[in-house]
Enzyme design. Sequence first.
Site: not given
Length: 462
Positions: A71, A75, A162, A228, A263, A267, A269, A417
């Site tokens: 991560c 984002c 995050t 986090e 959001h 994902y 990503c 996540e």
Amino acid sequence: ADVAAEPVLRPSVNAVAETYRLAESEPELATAHSELIDARVNRFAHICTSAKDVAAQNEMQRRLGQRTGTCFQRCVGQDALNASWATTFRTDAAHGTPYHARLRRFVEHVQRHNLVVGGAMTDPKGDRSKPPHAQDDPDLFVRVVDRRDGGVVLRGAKVHQTGTLNSHWMVVMPGQRLEAADAEYAISAAVPVDAPGLTYVLGRQSCDSRSREPSGVDVGNSKYGGQEVTILFDDVWVPEHQIFLDGEHEFAADLVERFTAFHRRSYVCKAGVGDVLIGAAAEMAAMNGVAKASHIRDKLVEMNHLNETIYGLGVAASLKSEPTEAGNWQPDVLLANVCKQTVTRHPYEIARLAQDLAGGAVVTTPSDADFQHPTVGPLLKKYLAAAPGVDADDRRRLLRLVENMTMGRNAVGYLAESLHGAGSPQAQRVLIQKLADLEAKRSLATRLAGCAGCGGDAGAEF
């Protein structure tokens, strides 16, 4: 103390730094022209002005996942800015407030100074069956506790945050639909991460202390990682020019739904991270001399099929974006939620298959210290032998990478996540049910079947 020099934190700093490097090495991908300041800006700070803009975020996210295997933490802020752009505009139209102009000035500041913005939405929540105002402890949701000196004072906490520790600013937002009695919780504001009264408590991650070991081999991915924090708000003062929602409770849901639309298709990503894990699995199969076996190839096909499904859904949601009243573009809400619902499942199966192809050595390989032992080390390398020409050190490094991504510290971003980020799986299913339009689908079926009395005018034409 230099926080960035702490070995447990440094990988997360490196991951954020990669978002700057990508903007330099691939500007067409990771930057965009901002109409606000008439200059190219980092795409993470850009307000999307077309469906192509929204989809370009996905391409950038996948690339960064490929480059870091983790991560990269930006984002949430990107999606918070774009969601707030429309909500502030609508709130102003309804109440005559100055929120949109304030947000515009803040975004311009972020763009001019190339800053990182985090998003802080998730509250501790307490008893989930009760709204914020009915909690036994009123601080279980961030709220306004005082008004003074041209601003507000915030108290409470935000959890599972995050990348906030690596940001310059955070945008604090309500995390759910609110009632009139929850007005003090209807607060959205930009807060500098070093504001007086803020405390950050780092979350533990599986195997995170390995980052303090000298060689880094047993980390698996020693350069990049996520992090986090729990953020404690101990009477944090926020000036009014940084406030984008204050008491207008009926717009909390609007902000949350717009944010989750952005959001949940972000994902994509995970497809980039999945590319890394698939590559590791394929390389492990080659090292073991079984790359051409039909069942091995079939498992790699399945991994790619699952991974590209994630990517395809995210891009589809982005390409079907539509303009808002504020002039920015927002993803298709149904497809965004279908994308995220898929992400709650597919990475787990990809991880299972990666462990399958890597073998039991993922969890039984001795430590790097043992491999460096003058007597035991050469024997371990002898018995970690695989196909001819395979270096035992390379094999154990790949084993550690698979461990890192499927059960180590980067499994936090790739697996847990994927399940809990951007809201629970059930939250996505609620919106899918709401937007699926089953009545229209029933009409399609009854019309074609020629039904006479099972759901409205079954024979009607379009």
